[in-house]
Write an enzyme that holds these catalytic residues in place. Structure first.
Site, PDB file in Angstrom:
ATOM      1  N   GLY A  10       0.876  -1.173   0.000  1.00  0.00           N
ATOM      2  CA  GLY A  10       0.000   0.000   0.000  1.00  0.00           C
ATOM      3  C   GLY A  10       0.908   1.216   0.000  1.00  0.00           C
ATOM      4  O   GLY A  10       1.696   1.403   0.937  1.00  0.00           O
ATOM      5  N   GLY A  12      -0.166   4.441  -0.401  1.00  0.00           N
ATOM      6  CA  GLY A  12      -1.031   5.621  -0.320  1.00  0.00           C
ATOM      7  C   GLY A  12      -0.443   6.645   0.646  1.00  0.00           C
ATOM      8  O   GLY A  12       0.772   6.810   0.733  1.00  0.00           O
ATOM      9  N   GLN A  13      -1.347   7.297   1.387  1.00  0.00           N
ATOM     10  CA  GLN A  13      -0.913   8.365   2.295  1.00  0.00           C
ATOM     11  C   GLN A  13       0.013   7.837   3.389  1.00  0.00           C
ATOM     12  O   GLN A  13       1.060   8.409   3.655  1.00  0.00           O
ATOM     13  CB  GLN A  13      -2.142   9.011   2.963  1.00  0.00           C
ATOM     14  CG  GLN A  13      -3.061   9.720   1.995  1.00  0.00           C
ATOM     15  CD  GLN A  13      -2.517  11.095   1.625  1.00  0.00           C
ATOM     16  OE1 GLN A  13      -1.411  11.227   1.116  1.00  0.00           O
ATOM     17  NE2 GLN A  13      -3.305  12.119   1.890  1.00  0.00           N
ATOM     18  N   ASP A  34       2.116  -1.427  -4.592  1.00  0.00           N
ATOM     19  CA  ASP A  34       0.708  -1.007  -4.667  1.00  0.00           C
ATOM     20  C   ASP A  34       0.130  -1.582  -5.947  1.00  0.00           C
ATOM     21  O   ASP A  34       0.862  -1.874  -6.895  1.00  0.00           O
ATOM     22  CB  ASP A  34       0.603   0.521  -4.681  1.00  0.00           C
ATOM     23  CG  ASP A  34      -0.754   1.028  -4.200  1.00  0.00           C
ATOM     24  OD1 ASP A  34      -0.822   1.630  -3.113  1.00  0.00           O
ATOM     25  OD2 ASP A  34      -1.765   0.810  -4.917  1.00  0.00           O
ATOM     26  N   ARG A  83     -13.722   3.630   3.783  1.00  0.00           N
ATOM     27  CA  ARG A  83     -15.181   3.579   3.673  1.00  0.00           C
ATOM     28  C   ARG A  83     -15.654   4.860   3.001  1.00  0.00           C
ATOM     29  O   ARG A  83     -15.300   5.958   3.419  1.00  0.00           O
ATOM     30  CB  ARG A  83     -15.770   3.476   5.085  1.00  0.00           C
ATOM     31  CG  ARG A  83     -17.240   3.208   5.099  1.00  0.00           C
ATOM     32  CD  ARG A  83     -17.576   2.578   6.438  1.00  0.00           C
ATOM     33  NE  ARG A  83     -18.970   2.658   6.752  1.00  0.00           N
ATOM     34  CZ  ARG A  83     -19.470   2.198   7.893  1.00  0.00           C
ATOM     35  NH1 ARG A  83     -18.669   1.670   8.798  1.00  0.00           N
ATOM     36  NH2 ARG A  83     -20.744   2.276   8.146  1.00  0.00           N
ATOM     37  N   ARG A  89     -20.772  -1.161   6.367  1.00  0.00           N
ATOM     38  CA  ARG A  89     -19.596  -1.764   6.990  1.00  0.00           C
ATOM     39  C   ARG A  89     -19.283  -3.112   6.345  1.00  0.00           C
ATOM     40  O   ARG A  89     -18.128  -3.464   6.132  1.00  0.00           O
ATOM     41  CB  ARG A  89     -19.842  -1.926   8.500  1.00  0.00           C
ATOM     42  CG  ARG A  89     -18.598  -2.387   9.212  1.00  0.00           C
ATOM     43  CD  ARG A  89     -18.759  -2.321  10.699  1.00  0.00           C
ATOM     44  NE  ARG A  89     -19.442  -3.497  11.192  1.00  0.00           N
ATOM     45  CZ  ARG A  89     -19.482  -3.834  12.477  1.00  0.00           C
ATOM     46  NH1 ARG A  89     -18.900  -3.073  13.368  1.00  0.00           N
ATOM     47  NH2 ARG A  89     -20.121  -4.914  12.871  1.00  0.00           N
ATOM     48  N   ASN A  96     -12.022  -5.178   1.846  1.00  0.00           N
ATOM     49  CA  ASN A  96     -10.718  -5.242   2.517  1.00  0.00           C
ATOM     50  C   ASN A  96     -10.326  -6.666   2.919  1.00  0.00           C
ATOM     51  O   ASN A  96      -9.139  -6.979   2.995  1.00  0.00           O
ATOM     52  CB  ASN A  96     -10.675  -4.267   3.705  1.00  0.00           C
ATOM     53  CG  ASN A  96     -10.451  -2.830   3.226  1.00  0.00           C
ATOM     54  OD1 ASN A  96     -10.194  -2.598   2.049  1.00  0.00           O
ATOM     55  ND2 ASN A  96     -10.544  -1.880   4.131  1.00  0.00           N
ATOM     56  N   THR A 120      -4.329  -1.539   8.095  1.00  0.00           N
ATOM     57  CA  THR A 120      -5.608  -1.418   7.383  1.00  0.00           C
ATOM     58  C   THR A 120      -6.794  -1.580   8.340  1.00  0.00           C
ATOM     59  O   THR A 120      -6.807  -2.460   9.195  1.00  0.00           O
ATOM     60  CB  THR A 120      -5.690  -2.500   6.272  1.00  0.00           C
ATOM     61  OG1 THR A 120      -4.564  -2.340   5.413  1.00  0.00           O
ATOM     62  CG2 THR A 120      -6.973  -2.379   5.463  1.00  0.00           C
ATOM     63  N   HIS A 176      -9.527  -0.907  18.264  1.00  0.00           N
ATOM     64  CA  HIS A 176      -9.318   0.432  17.715  1.00  0.00           C
ATOM     65  C   HIS A 176     -10.672   0.963  17.269  1.00  0.00           C
ATOM     66  O   HIS A 176     -11.135   0.699  16.186  1.00  0.00           O
ATOM     67  CB  HIS A 176      -8.350   0.337  16.537  1.00  0.00           C
ATOM     68  CG  HIS A 176      -8.037   1.651  15.917  1.00  0.00           C
ATOM     69  ND1 HIS A 176      -7.442   2.679  16.606  1.00  0.00           N
ATOM     70  CD2 HIS A 176      -8.218   2.126  14.652  1.00  0.00           C
ATOM     71  CE1 HIS A 176      -7.276   3.711  15.797  1.00  0.00           C
ATOM     72  NE2 HIS A 176      -7.745   3.399  14.610  1.00  0.00           N
TER      73      HIS A 176
END
Ligand code: A3D
Length: 321
Positions: A10, A12-13, A34, A83, A89, A96, A120, A176
């Site tokens: 991944g 990404g950010q 990625d 999301r 959900r 995922n 993730t 979390h």
């Protein structure tokens, strides 16, 4: 000694920030993976081009093929989709979980000796699914959440007391989510517990309660501000702290989502608990004593994680096997 190899699944950010931090800390060579073409290659090259200015030596490569992660010592997983409005959900879990299946297969084939850190979301369920998919020993697969949640708690407390963040310790247990359990009794400044600091007049119970609430909703606060994504600097820094403890055998005691086998009365579930991370991965799960109200909060958090995992088993029945 050869440099360690860090694979980031991944780009990404969080993945990009992880690559930059791994470089700055000279943790090792970095492979960014990625499914998006060009993104990992572009980020890898951009950070590599910063290395002469920032003064670090590391190879950074981007890839769309799992073979490039071969032999990685650490794998940090941020792959997935966030999301989006209108997505339930279950829809998010469905997507995922598929991603965790692909990532797990890649790790199993190319990096079976790695220490794997999952970021993730929904974290406690995804790390569970990732461990099942990659088949690595449970002590080598952990989830990052508690370090971040505790860091938020520590920052808010340091700000309230006007003291260095370095002198503030804080603990957050559980899953979390909004029902995570910030442990006031085990948090404080340079060994002085928070309840004593209230007695000493440094703060009020109301203020502590509001900081606990802000910590619980810390992820949402950032999402509301950013509008187009979620937090990435602090999550990346938190995972790097875990990776460093593993690679340097520091044996830090950090709150992580670890696989429980009876601790805290739970068997077969990942949950945020204090663990010691060293060269063997999760070397010890620390069971601290909880009072009845802390236990009640933890029970609520456990129930949410159990519900999430049950939903995952419904979506992918083979995970329950
Ligand atoms: P983002 O910038 O969207 O990056 C995710 C990357 O994953 C994208 O570049 C995608 O192309 C890539 N991706 C999608 N599917 C795959 C696949 N099958 N294989 C490889 N890569 C794929 O997100 P981000 O970096 O901001 O966040 C990443 C994850 O971390 C999200 O699930 C967030 O919800 C989660 N997160 C967790 C915490 C915790 O404390 C646990 C905090 C912040 C974010």
């Amino acid at each position: 000694m050869a440099r360690a190899k860090i694979a980031l699944i991944g780009a990404g950010q969080i993945g990009g920030t992880l690559a930059l931090l791994a470089g700055l800390k000279e943790l090792g060579d970095v492979v960014l993976f990625d499914v998006a073409e060009g993104i990992p290659q572009g980020k890898g090259l951009d950070i590599a081009e910063a290395s002469p200015v920032l003064g670090f030596d590391a190879k950074l490569v981007g890839t769309n093929g799992y073979e490039a992660i071969e032999g990685a010592d650490v794998v940090i997983v941020t792959a997935g989709v966030p999301r989006k409005p209108g997505m339930s959900r279950s829809d998010l879990l469905d997507i995922n979980l598929k991603v965790m299946g692909q990532v797990g297969a890649g790790i199993k084939q190319y990096a079976p000796n790695a220490f794997v850190i999952c970021i993730t979301n929904p974290l406690d369920a995804m790390v569970w699914a990732l461990q099942k998919a990659c088949g690595l020993p449970v002590e080598k697969v952990v989830g990052m959440a508690g370090v971040l949640d505790s860091a938020r708690f520590r920052y808010f407390l340091a700000d309230e007391f006007n003291v260095s963040v370095e002198d503030v310790t804080a603990f957050v247990l559980g899953g979390h989510g909004d029902d995570m359990v910030p442990l006031v009794r085990y948090s404080g400044v340079a060994g002085i517990p928070l309840p004593d600091l209230v007695k000493m007049g440094w703060t009020t119970q109301e203020k502590v309660d509001s900081i606990v609430e802000r910590t619980r909703k810390g992820g949402g606060e950032i999402v509301n501000l950013l509008k187009t994504g979620s937090a990435f600097y602090a999550p990346a820094a938190s995972a790097i702290e875990m990776a460093t403890s593993y690679l340097r055998d520091k044996k830090r005691l950090l709150p992580c989502a670890a696989f429980l086998t009876g601790q805290y009365g739970i068997d077969g579930l990942y949950l945020g608990v204090p663990v010691i991370i060293g060269a063997k991965g999760v070397e010890r799960i620390v069971e601290i004593e909880l009072d009845s109200s802390e236990q009640a909060m933890l029970d609520k958090s456990i129930a949410s994680v159990q519900e999430l995992v049950a939903e995952c088993k419904k979506i992918v029945p083979s995970l329950g096997a």
